[in-house]
Design a protein around this motif. Structure first.
Motif, PDB file in Angstrom:
ATOM      1  N   GLU A   1      55.148  24.975  -8.567  1.00  0.00           N
ATOM      2  CA  GLU A   1      54.660  26.240  -9.117  1.00  0.00           C
ATOM      3  C   GLU A   1      53.670  26.924  -8.164  1.00  0.00           C
ATOM      4  OE1 GLU A   1      55.176  23.579 -10.971  1.00  0.00           O
ATOM      5  OE2 GLU A   1      56.589  24.327 -12.478  1.00  0.00           O
TER       6      GLU A   1
ATOM      7  N   GLU B   1      59.783  36.465 -13.341  1.00  0.00           N
ATOM      8  CA  GLU B   1      58.699  36.545 -14.328  1.00  0.00           C
ATOM      9  C   GLU B   1      57.349  36.796 -13.662  1.00  0.00           C
ATOM     10  OE1 GLU B   1      58.439  33.053 -16.814  1.00  0.00           O
ATOM     11  OE2 GLU B   1      56.519  33.700 -17.669  1.00  0.00           O
ATOM     12  N   HIS B   2      57.134  36.215 -12.491  1.00  0.00           N
ATOM     13  CA  HIS B   2      55.792  36.250 -11.900  1.00  0.00           C
ATOM     14  C   HIS B   2      55.586  37.296 -10.813  1.00  0.00           C
ATOM     15  CE1 HIS B   2      55.852  32.265 -13.860  1.00  0.00           C
ATOM     16  NE2 HIS B   2      54.547  32.428 -13.958  1.00  0.00           N
ATOM     17  N   CYS B   3      56.657  37.844 -10.237  1.00  0.00           N
ATOM     18  CA  CYS B   3      56.470  38.860  -9.192  1.00  0.00           C
ATOM     19  C   CYS B   3      56.159  40.196  -9.858  1.00  0.00           C
ATOM     20  CB  CYS B   3      57.718  39.003  -8.323  1.00  0.00           C
ATOM     21  SG  CYS B   3      58.010  37.578  -7.272  1.00  0.00           S
TER      22      CYS B   3
ATOM     23  N   ALA C   1      54.188  30.464  -6.486  1.00  0.00           N
ATOM     24  CA  ALA C   1      53.156  31.503  -6.644  1.00  0.00           C
ATOM     25  C   ALA C   1      52.807  32.129  -5.290  1.00  0.00           C
ATOM     26  CB  ALA C   1      51.914  30.906  -7.303  1.00  0.00           C
TER      27      ALA C   1
ATOM     28  N   PRO D   1      56.545  44.289 -13.725  1.00  0.00           N
ATOM     29  CA  PRO D   1      57.346  43.332 -12.946  1.00  0.00           C
ATOM     30  C   PRO D   1      58.008  44.026 -11.764  1.00  0.00           C
ATOM     31  CG  PRO D   1      58.447  43.851 -15.009  1.00  0.00           C
ATOM     32  CD  PRO D   1      57.131  44.579 -15.049  1.00  0.00           C
TER      33      PRO D   1
ATOM     34  N   ALA E   1      55.493  34.539  -4.685  1.00  0.00           N
ATOM     35  CA  ALA E   1      55.352  35.691  -5.586  1.00  0.00           C
ATOM     36  C   ALA E   1      54.303  36.662  -5.058  1.00  0.00           C
ATOM     37  CB  ALA E   1      54.995  35.220  -6.990  1.00  0.00           C
ATOM     38  N   ASP E   2      53.226  36.104  -4.483  1.00  0.00           N
ATOM     39  CA  ASP E   2      52.177  36.976  -3.962  1.00  0.00           C
ATOM     40  C   ASP E   2      52.696  37.833  -2.804  1.00  0.00           C
ATOM     41  OD1 ASP E   2      49.187  37.619  -3.896  1.00  0.00           O
ATOM     42  OD2 ASP E   2      49.612  37.080  -1.802  1.00  0.00           O
TER      43      ASP E   2
ATOM     44  N   TRP F   1      61.832  32.110 -12.337  1.00  0.00           N
ATOM     45  CA  TRP F   1      60.368  31.978 -12.195  1.00  0.00           C
ATOM     46  C   TRP F   1      59.807  33.186 -11.439  1.00  0.00           C
ATOM     47  CZ3 TRP F   1      56.005  31.919  -9.371  1.00  0.00           C
ATOM     48  CH2 TRP F   1      54.892  31.212  -9.863  1.00  0.00           C
ATOM     49  N   LEU F   2      60.477  33.550 -10.348  1.00  0.00           N
ATOM     50  CA  LEU F   2      59.960  34.667  -9.545  1.00  0.00           C
ATOM     51  C   LEU F   2      60.108  36.002 -10.278  1.00  0.00           C
ATOM     52  CD1 LEU F   2      61.162  33.547  -6.000  1.00  0.00           C
ATOM     53  CD2 LEU F   2      58.785  33.634  -6.837  1.00  0.00           C
TER      54      LEU F   2
ATOM     55  N   SER G   1      55.204  40.457  -3.920  1.00  0.00           N
ATOM     56  CA  SER G   1      54.647  41.503  -4.788  1.00  0.00           C
ATOM     57  C   SER G   1      53.746  42.498  -4.079  1.00  0.00           C
ATOM     58  CB  SER G   1      53.856  40.845  -5.928  1.00  0.00           C
ATOM     59  OG  SER G   1      54.681  39.951  -6.644  1.00  0.00           O
TER      60      SER G   1
END
Lengths: 182, 353
Positions: B218, B269-271, B222, B304, B225-226, B266-267, B229
């Motif tokens: 995770e 949801e988090h990006c 993350a 998102p 994702a950072d 996962w990406l 994003s």
């Protein structure tokens, strides 16, 4: 005798068009003219064309803006049906804003098509794209095709700044659409 | 005394420069015998039209593609891969419109799967983004020369790239199937396992993620994702992206139970970014045309980045050496077709040399 070096372009040498593409007949002024606007989705294009249309009506005696359409595929030539709609319903058309790599060339291509169909057109491009716009005019057999330019950038302008651009452009647009530009 | 004539070669190369056929580097002058060796590698008619741009009324044929592939330095046996890469790019929405003319100057990313990669020496391991490998460099370059010569889209004229990007015509990679824990990209993109195939899309750039710092899947995700994003690359309501994972990262994710679908979920949801972050850079507004703009009136919340967890919004591949946790985030120009194109070579025994 060595082998020839093959040409990778696939272009047969074509004689350069010297007479230029057909240009629609101009009216002496815009009194009573039905205006068409074809905007290409580029940011502020709709505002700029609306401002210009309003000025042609308010200041140059045009009847009204009778047709306002959005060109969805800004990089491609306007579809035949869309061109026909303008030719059938309008006396003059303003299109743009050529404000990107492909849509500037494409706006000029549309202008050439409108002219060939007998509809005087005023194409508006950002001045950052004149090379590609001119190249397209040449490809379309209309070297030296005349269009109006406005300073780059257009997309970041505020509503008020767009109105100022329209104010500066309106004379050039009138000249393109009437005998005054001949 | 050698039979090879460097003076004749130099004169021929200069001739090609003078015609405007080069991307700046020397090209291989192509003769009819070389063209025939290229055409012999495929069962396709030389005059088959494989691309057309209505705005210029210009077309690419199999023969023109072969001439340009030869000029790019490809060996004849690469040609089926060049055609598959081209066909895969034609499936991209942006290549049929104004993509090649765009101010963003997008670059093809070409990913090769299957036995053809090893047969042709297409690198999928260390230094995968190059340089150093003829097949990788020249297959990508062939696409660039086709665009330049067959479509006539040249820089400063019909090509309006503001800056372009490094490696624009050289991003051809093999997927490192031997060290990937997942099914090949081509299988996810609809081609049978074991069949050589090419996937391709257009990129705006790429950016590395170096994470040799955590054993948590995770935390690793993350970090991706950072990077994915970042606001700079985000211009429409949503954006698409991709990750070329190094084997170490991919294996770490797989060991934690993440397949491609789980990574994407996962990406997806988090990006993204908070509306306030986007407002700080003038990209919070969501207009009807889908282009972000400065607004300042939206309540804070999470936007998102990815429109969905579908492959078209997030291409995932595995390539590179297994010697470090260094992967590449790629910025997709519009979105990916999600479809791979099989490599259709004529049976090898029939290929002349």
């Amino acid at each position: 005798m060595p082998n020839a070096i093959l040409d990778p372009t696939g272009r047969a040498p074509v004689p350069r068009e010297t007479t230029g593409a057909p240009r629609a007949a101009r009216r002496p002024d815009l009194t009573g003219a039905r205006i068409g606007l074809l905007e290409n989705t580029k940011h502020n294009a709709d505002l700029l064309l609306d401002e210009l249309g309003a000025r042609l009506v308010a200041e140059h005696g045009a009847a009204e803006v009778v047709l306002r359409r959005t060109k969805r595929a800004f990089a491609l030539p306007a579809p035949d049906e869309l061109v026909a709609e303008f030719v059938d319903g309008c006396d003059v058309v303003i299109t743009g804003v050529g404000d990107c790599g492909s849509c500037s060339a494409s706006a000029v291509a549309d202008g050439v098509v409108f002219e060939a169909a007998g509809l005087p057109a005023a194409v508006i491009c950002s001045d950052a794209f004149v090379t590609t716009a001119d190249a397209m005019a040449e490809l379309r057999g209309a070297p030296g095709y005349a269009y109006a330019t406005t300073a780059h950038p257009v997309a970041v302008l505020s509503r008020e700044q767009v109105a100022e651009r329209a104010e500066h452009l309106v004379a050039a647009v009138v000249a393109l659409l009437t005998d005054a530009g001949a | 005394m050698s039979d090879l004539d460097p003076d004749a070669a130099q004169a021929a190369i200069e001739h090609c420069y003078e015609q405007g056929w080069s991307d700046g580097l020397p090209v291989v002058p192509v003769s009819q015998p070389l063209l025939e060796r290229f055409l012999a590698t495929v069962d396709r008619a030389p005059d088959e039209v494989i691309g057309h741009l209505p705005q210029f009324d210009r077309s690419v044929t199999v023969e023109l593609a072969a001439i340009n592939a030869g000029m790019a330095g490809c060996r004849p046996e690469y040609f089926p891969v060049v055609l598959a890469a081209w066909d895969a790019l034609v499936l991209e929405r942006s290549t049929g419109g104004g993509g090649w003319q765009s101010t963003s100057g997008p670059a093809p990313l070409i990913v090769v799967n299957g036995p053809v990669a090893a047969e042709l020496g297409i690198n999928g391991a260390g230094g995968v983004f190059g340089p150093g490998f003829r097949a990788n460099m020249t297959i990508g370059r062939a696409i660039g020369l086709i665009v330049r010569n067959a479509y006539g889209i040249r820089p400063h004229v019909l090509e309006q790239a503001t800056q372009g990007l490094p490696g624009r015509w050289t991003m051809c990679i093999a997927e490192n199937e031997a060290e990937s824990p997942w099914e090949p990209l081509s299988v996810e993109a609809g081609v049978e396992p074991g069949v050589s195939a090419v996937s391709a899309t257009l990129l705006r750039t790429s950016e590395f993620v170096d994470n040799r710092h955590t054993s948590s899947a995770e935390q690793l995700l993350a970090d991706f994702a950072d990077t994915i994003s970042r606001t700079g690359a985000w211009i429409f309501r949503n954006a698409s992206a991709g990750v070329v994972f190094c084997p170490e990262h991919a294996q770490m994710l797989a060991a934690a139970g993440f397949g491609r679908a789980e990574v994407r979920a996962w990406l997806a949801e988090h990006c993204g970014r908070m509306v306030s972050d986007l407002a700080a850079v003038g990209k919070d507004g969501l207009g009807e045309k889908g282009v972000r703009h400065a607004d300042g009136t939206r309540p804070d919340g999470f936007d998102p980045l990815l429109a969905s967890a579908e492959p078209k919004n997030l291409l995932l591949a595995v390539a590179g050496a297994r010697n470090a946790g260094i992967s590449m985030v790629v910025r997709i120009f519009s979105d990916w077709s999600g479809r791979a194109v099989p490599v259709r070579a004529r049976e090898r025994a029939e290929v002349g040399t």
